[in-house]
Design a protein around this motif. Structure first.
Motif, PDB file in Angstrom:
ATOM      1  N   GLU A   1      97.005  70.887  46.761  1.00  0.00           N
ATOM      2  CA  GLU A   1      95.919  71.833  46.493  1.00  0.00           C
ATOM      3  C   GLU A   1      95.826  72.196  45.018  1.00  0.00           C
ATOM      4  O   GLU A   1      94.734  72.256  44.440  1.00  0.00           O
ATOM      5  N   GLY A   2      96.982  72.433  44.388  1.00  0.00           N
ATOM      6  CA  GLY A   2      96.981  72.786  42.969  1.00  0.00           C
ATOM      7  C   GLY A   2      96.433  71.655  42.113  1.00  0.00           C
ATOM      8  O   GLY A   2      95.641  71.888  41.186  1.00  0.00           O
ATOM      9  N   ASP A   3      96.846  70.419  42.423  1.00  0.00           N
ATOM     10  CA  ASP A   3      96.342  69.255  41.691  1.00  0.00           C
ATOM     11  C   ASP A   3      94.820  69.170  41.796  1.00  0.00           C
ATOM     12  O   ASP A   3      94.119  68.958  40.794  1.00  0.00           O
ATOM     13  N   ALA A   4      94.307  69.321  43.015  1.00  0.00           N
ATOM     14  CA  ALA A   4      92.871  69.182  43.252  1.00  0.00           C
ATOM     15  C   ALA A   4      92.082  70.288  42.559  1.00  0.00           C
ATOM     16  O   ALA A   4      91.034  70.028  41.965  1.00  0.00           O
ATOM     17  N   LEU A   5      92.574  71.509  42.611  1.00  0.00           N
ATOM     18  CA  LEU A   5      91.860  72.621  41.975  1.00  0.00           C
ATOM     19  C   LEU A   5      91.786  72.438  40.462  1.00  0.00           C
ATOM     20  O   LEU A   5      90.742  72.691  39.844  1.00  0.00           O
ATOM     21  N   ARG A   6      92.891  71.995  39.862  1.00  0.00           N
ATOM     22  CA  ARG A   6      92.878  71.765  38.415  1.00  0.00           C
ATOM     23  C   ARG A   6      91.910  70.633  38.057  1.00  0.00           C
ATOM     24  O   ARG A   6      91.174  70.712  37.067  1.00  0.00           O
ATOM     25  N   ALA A   7      91.906  69.584  38.886  1.00  0.00           N
ATOM     26  CA  ALA A   7      91.001  68.463  38.633  1.00  0.00           C
ATOM     27  C   ALA A   7      89.537  68.896  38.786  1.00  0.00           C
ATOM     28  O   ALA A   7      88.674  68.497  37.995  1.00  0.00           O
TER      29      ALA A   7
ATOM     30  N   CYS B   1      89.000  62.572  42.410  1.00  0.00           N
ATOM     31  CA  CYS B   1      88.163  63.587  43.074  1.00  0.00           C
ATOM     32  C   CYS B   1      86.681  63.255  42.933  1.00  0.00           C
ATOM     33  O   CYS B   1      85.912  63.360  43.906  1.00  0.00           O
ATOM     34  N   LEU B   2      86.267  62.841  41.739  1.00  0.00           N
ATOM     35  CA  LEU B   2      84.857  62.496  41.532  1.00  0.00           C
ATOM     36  C   LEU B   2      84.472  61.291  42.371  1.00  0.00           C
ATOM     37  O   LEU B   2      83.412  61.276  43.008  1.00  0.00           O
TER      38      LEU B   2
ATOM     39  N   ILE C   1      88.310  67.099  50.131  1.00  0.00           N
ATOM     40  CA  ILE C   1      88.550  66.346  48.897  1.00  0.00           C
ATOM     41  C   ILE C   1      89.995  65.856  48.848  1.00  0.00           C
ATOM     42  O   ILE C   1      90.264  64.697  48.505  1.00  0.00           O
ATOM     43  N   ILE C   2      90.934  66.728  49.210  1.00  0.00           N
ATOM     44  CA  ILE C   2      92.350  66.343  49.197  1.00  0.00           C
ATOM     45  C   ILE C   2      92.600  65.190  50.169  1.00  0.00           C
ATOM     46  O   ILE C   2      93.292  64.224  49.847  1.00  0.00           O
TER      47      ILE C   2
ATOM     48  N   ASP D   1     102.371  75.313  36.474  1.00  0.00           N
ATOM     49  CA  ASP D   1     103.206  76.261  37.221  1.00  0.00           C
ATOM     50  C   ASP D   1     103.357  77.573  36.476  1.00  0.00           C
ATOM     51  O   ASP D   1     103.344  78.659  37.080  1.00  0.00           O
ATOM     52  N   LEU D   2     103.498  77.497  35.141  1.00  0.00           N
ATOM     53  CA  LEU D   2     103.622  78.706  34.335  1.00  0.00           C
ATOM     54  C   LEU D   2     102.345  79.521  34.381  1.00  0.00           C
ATOM     55  O   LEU D   2     102.373  80.755  34.462  1.00  0.00           O
ATOM     56  N   GLU D   3     101.192  78.819  34.300  1.00  0.00           N
ATOM     57  CA  GLU D   3      99.910  79.525  34.330  1.00  0.00           C
ATOM     58  C   GLU D   3      99.681  80.219  35.672  1.00  0.00           C
ATOM     59  O   GLU D   3      99.080  81.284  35.747  1.00  0.00           O
TER      60      GLU D   3
END
Length: 240
Positions: free
Chosen positions: A70-76, A30-31, A52-53, A237-239
């Motif tokens: 999307e989840g991967d990118a947001l966490r990153a 991402c960076l 970004i994705i 996923d749990l979070e």
């Protein structure tokens, strides 16, 4: 290609962020995408999450290929914001956009950021590869100029040589996590053993044993990395 100096200098604010440190593979991607797009397509920068994705998953100028959602990118991006490497801003139409803070985070100028970006997006490379590929973001007149910039990044602890000096010497960034660094070292050792001249002395039992040990270590590292990625996904996923 448009001059990126005005766009990128906005990111080099007076307040300096935390020193660059190891970050996850997707955060590095991402960076790298943010710095690349600021330099090559400044009219479309800052980037939205969708942009970004798309940049993370594009097929050209990327190694390894990724399938970031999307989840991967947001966490990153959260990881990068906490580290001080990325800033979130409000774009037109209230769309959230992101801009890098790589200049102060790495403490580099345009040539240094171009080299770091290529290493983030494509992994370890030779000096010639770095010069050829980074030229699309900053012109390097020759290998001597490229070497001088790489030496400067090495002095800052941002880049390291992962093979011996000489023809084909390979360089990598220093943002790999500890497990990734072990994995990279094992791959380099295995490649060096495979590229040893076939006409050389016959391999001794000890060298063969070392090669087998390297293969086993790499296999274990692959298993550990896969397990960690699976655990991180389950926790995310749990979070959510």
């Amino acid at each position: 290609m448009s001059d990126d100096s005005n766009t990128e200098n906005d990111d080099a604010e007076s307040a300096s962020g935390p020193p660059a440190r190891p970050i996850s593979a997707i955060a590095r991607r991402c960076l790298g995408v943010l710095v690349e797009k600021a330099k090559t397509t400044p009219d479309n920068y800052p980037l939205s999450l969708a942009g970004i994705i798309t940049g993370c998953n594009q097929k050209s100028n990327r190694d390894p290929k990724m399938d970031v959602d999307e989840g991967d990118a947001l966490r990153a991006l959260d990881e990068l914001r906490e580290a001080g490497a990325v800033r979130e801003i409000q774009g037109s139409g209230r769309v959230t956009k992101y801009r890098h803070a790589a200049y102060e985070w790495f403490d580099v100028d345009s040539p240094g950021s171009a080299i770091m970006t290529e290493l983030l997006l494509r992994g370890p490379q030779t000096l010639g590869e770095i010069r050829t590929r980074a030229n699309r973001m900053h012109p390097f007149v020759d290998l001597t100029a490229t070497q001088a910039e790489v030496d400067s990044l090495m002095a800052k602890g941002l880049v390291e040589a992962i093979t011996p000096a000489g023809r084909g010497q390979t360089f990598a960034h220093c943002l790999y996590t500890p497990i990734e660094r072990q994995h990279l070292a094992a791959k380099v050792e295995k490649r060096a053993a495979a590229e040893a001249p076939a006409t050389g002395p016959k391999a001794s039992p000890g060298s063969l044993a070392n090669e087998n040990r390297i293969d086993k270590i790499q296999g274990r590292l692959d298993e550990v990395t896969a397990r960690l990625e699976a655990l991180e996904k389950k926790l995310a996923d749990l979070e959510s």
